[in-house]
Write a protein that holds these residues in place. Structure first.
Motif: not given
Length: 647
Positions: A325-329, A338-341, A375-376, A517
């Motif tokens: 959920e909303n993973v950032v690395k 960036s913000n991957f779910s 994040a996420g 993305q």
């Protein structure tokens, strides 16, 4: 007249015949795909044609004046050179001119540069390049380096094995030989590089022989297939799909013939063993016929065995494998994800698509809990048992024998509840008992992949992670692995640049689309490509009044004249970025007009009769303009990409 001819060619290593009185010829313009099982001698045949090893018997003829370039699986390069100098090496005197020009261009940007001396040297080099068609060749060097995603200033000795292979490929493309020999050219290339290589090989004016197990590459490039099968070279006109049809017919005919032959031989063996009754009615002609049948049977070329393996599933995992959920690395300043779910369920077969270095391995480590997101959240399912295939083969100890790599101290292993001797298990992967006791370091690339698969499948696993498992595997083993993975009821993560393999195995893909993305697509590679191309087509149509073709803008600058951009309305772009994007075409147009004006002035012969100072100023300004235009086009791509994604 054929470029290359082989007659009655024989080559053996020990008692194993790689070529057994084989014949072959390569005609001008042909693109020949050389296929065959691992270990049959394909690479050795290319080395014979390249003049690196000699035949034991037979004749090799190469047409006089024909130049041959050879790119082996593990190319030998000068590790002290830069990528640019290594790619340009082999171009004769022009090679040094290109290197000097490249160096002078770099030196002009130095803070303490002697501009006057450097410009004078650049003028000399430009004159030589113009007289020897050097600009076209310089462009070929730059194009090959860029398309194969290489850093032109990197030192070869610091590169990975895959990057070194790409350097060797780039050099071969630049040399423009009459005959090009390529051993596994697609290994370590991403989709974009593979497609560029396909297009380049179709367009170059050269005869080509290439070894590959990439079936899509064979279909797209080959005009003829040559199969090295049990010492013989068998020719099949057309591409790989045509070969498959014809080969199936041949094998069916061969099986029927062998069945009839064996029946006759059995009857004759029964007759000769009847003892007294046979001697009473012995027919000397029939005895001679039996002896001839025996000799023919002994000489029959038996097909090599097939790899035989299966995956031990182990305990069934929970329904949910992983949820992101909303993973950032990111690493340093580079955003990988960036913000991957996404949600991954038991039984999903997922292909990861993206260029080299995009972050596919990082995503796998996040999904498997090996690294934590910046994040996420990442939530893992229950009862996960993971088996990992590493493309770098780090799991193999070079000094251990094959048996030791598999057995871990025991003579037996258990597969599917069945206890099996490790030697017998390795025979399922085409390793003879003698080979099984050899050290890992003696294995070829394909053999190492088979050994790693053998080791992998001894581990009960309900999650399989395969990172480039197809490199160096022969087509028959690839197809068997495909079949196995299609029947696998666990969860599969697959990283591969083999397009056919992806299409035949995965049910969905996660694609890295740049700037961190990621997007999910149903289906395999072709499904992703179709949807992606359709999206690009829509975007292109939407931007027709406003866009400059960025990929060709530098080389075709005249086409970008008189282009204007209408007002860009997007809430996702900041006000400053919107204004910047609107003004870019005018800036580019002004710089290009100035560059054309300078080019026209430098083409005036009267300039060189008494205006050396003006020449230096103009040349320096040209260098600055090229850098400014390159920066503007790069900025254009960034802003336009951001605008497209915001729509």
């Amino acid at each position: 007249m054929p470029h290359i001819t082989l007659e009655n060619a024989c080559l053996a290593f020990g008692h194993h015949a790689l070529l057994d009185h084989a014949a072959f010829q390569l005609d001008p313009g042909e693109r020949v795909g050389l296929i065959g099982r691992n270990g049959t001698g394909k690479s050795s045949l290319l080395r014979v044609l390249a003049g690196e090893i000699n035949l034991d018997d037979g004749v090799l003829r190469i047409e006089p004046g024909i130049s041959v370039a050879y790119v082996p699986q593990e190319p030998e390069l000068d590790e002290t050179r830069s990528v640019f100098s290594e790619v340009a090496r082999g171009l004769g005197e022009l090679s040094q001119v290109l290197l000097d020009y490249h160096q002078v261009s770099h030196d002009l940007g130095a803070a303490d540069a002697d501009i006057e001396a450097l410009l004078e040297r650049m003028q000399q080099l430009q004159s030589i390049l113009e007289s020897q068609d050097g600009w076209r060749i310089h462009n070929k060097v730059q194009t090959a380096i860029n398309k194969l995603e290489l850093d032109e200033d990197a030192i070869v000795g610091t590169l990975s094995g895959g990057a070194r292979k790409r350097v060797a490929l780039a050099r071969a493309m630049v040399l423009s030989p009459d005959v090009l020999l390529l051993d596994e050219p697609t290994n370590h290339l991403d989709f974009v590089s593979i497609e560029w290589l396909e297009e380049t090989l179709r367009e170059i004016n050269a005869s080509i022989i290439f070894i590959t197990h990439d079936r899509r590459f064979l279909d797209n490039v080959a005009t003829r297939i040559i199969e090295l099968d049990r010492g013989e070279l068998v020719s099949f006109p057309g591409n790989f799909s045509a070969y498959q049809i014809k080969k199936a017919e041949i094998l069916e005919t061969e099986a029927t013939h062998n069945k009839k032959f064996d029946k006759v031989l059995t009857q004759e063996e029964v007759w000769i063993r009847k003892g007294i009754q046979a001697r009473r009615t012995r027919n000397e002609g029939r005895v001679r016929r039996l002896e001839a049948l025996r000799r023919e049977r002994a000489a029959r070329r038996e097909r090599m065995g097939k790899v035989n393996f299966k995956v031990e599933l182990g305990e069934r995992s929970g329904q949910l494998v992983a949820e992101l959920e909303n993973v950032v690395k990111q690493y340093d300043e580079k955003i990988i994800i960036s913000n991957f779910s996404c949600r991954i369920m038991r039984g999903d077969r997922i292909g990861l698509l993206g260029p080299n270095g995009a972050g596919k391995s990082t995503l796998l480590k996040l999904i498997l809990g090996e690294v934590q997101p910046d994040a996420g959240t990442v939530r893992l399912g229950t009862k996960l048992s993971v088996a990992y295939f590493d493309q770098m083969r780090k799991q193999l100890d070079e000094n251990l024998t094959l048996v030791e790599s598999i057995s871990q101290g025991s003579d037996f292993i258990e597969i599917g509840g069945v206890r099996k001797h490790v030697i017998s298990y390795l025979e399922d992967f085409l390793f003879s008992p003698l080979r099984a006791r050899s050290p890992v370091k003696t294995l070829s690339g394909g053999e190492r992949n088979r050994l790693l698969l053998a080791r992998l499948f001894t581990q009960p696993a309900n999650v399989l992670v395969l990172d480039e498992p197809t490199n160096d595997l022969d087509i028959e083993t690839l197809e068997l692995l495909e079949s196995l993975l299609q029947d696998y009821s666990g969860t599969l993560f697959l990283v591969s640049h083999d397009r056919a393999f992806l299409d035949n195995v995965v049910t969905q893909v996660i694609a890295f689309e740049g700037n961190g993305q990621l997007r999910e697509y149903a289906g395999g590679f072709e499904d992703w490509l179709r949807v992606a191309n359709a999206a690009k087509s829509v975007e292109k149509d939407a931007q027709k009044p406003t866009s400059i073709p960025a990929a060709s803008a530098v080389t075709s600058s005249r086409n970008s004249k008189n282009v204007s951009v209408k007002s860009v309305n997007s809430a996702k772009l900041s006000y400053q970025e919107k204004q910047e994007l609107e003004k870019l075409p005018e800036k580019i147009d002004n710089l290009e007009q100035e560059r054309e004006s300078i080019s026209a002035r430098l083409s005036d012969p009267t300039l060189y009769q008494g205006n050396p100072d003006e020449i230096k100023v103009l040349q320096a300004r040209t260098t600055v303009l090229e850098k400014e235009l390159s920066a503007l086009f790069s900025r254009w791509e960034v802003l336009e990409s951001k605008f497209i994604k915001a729509k």
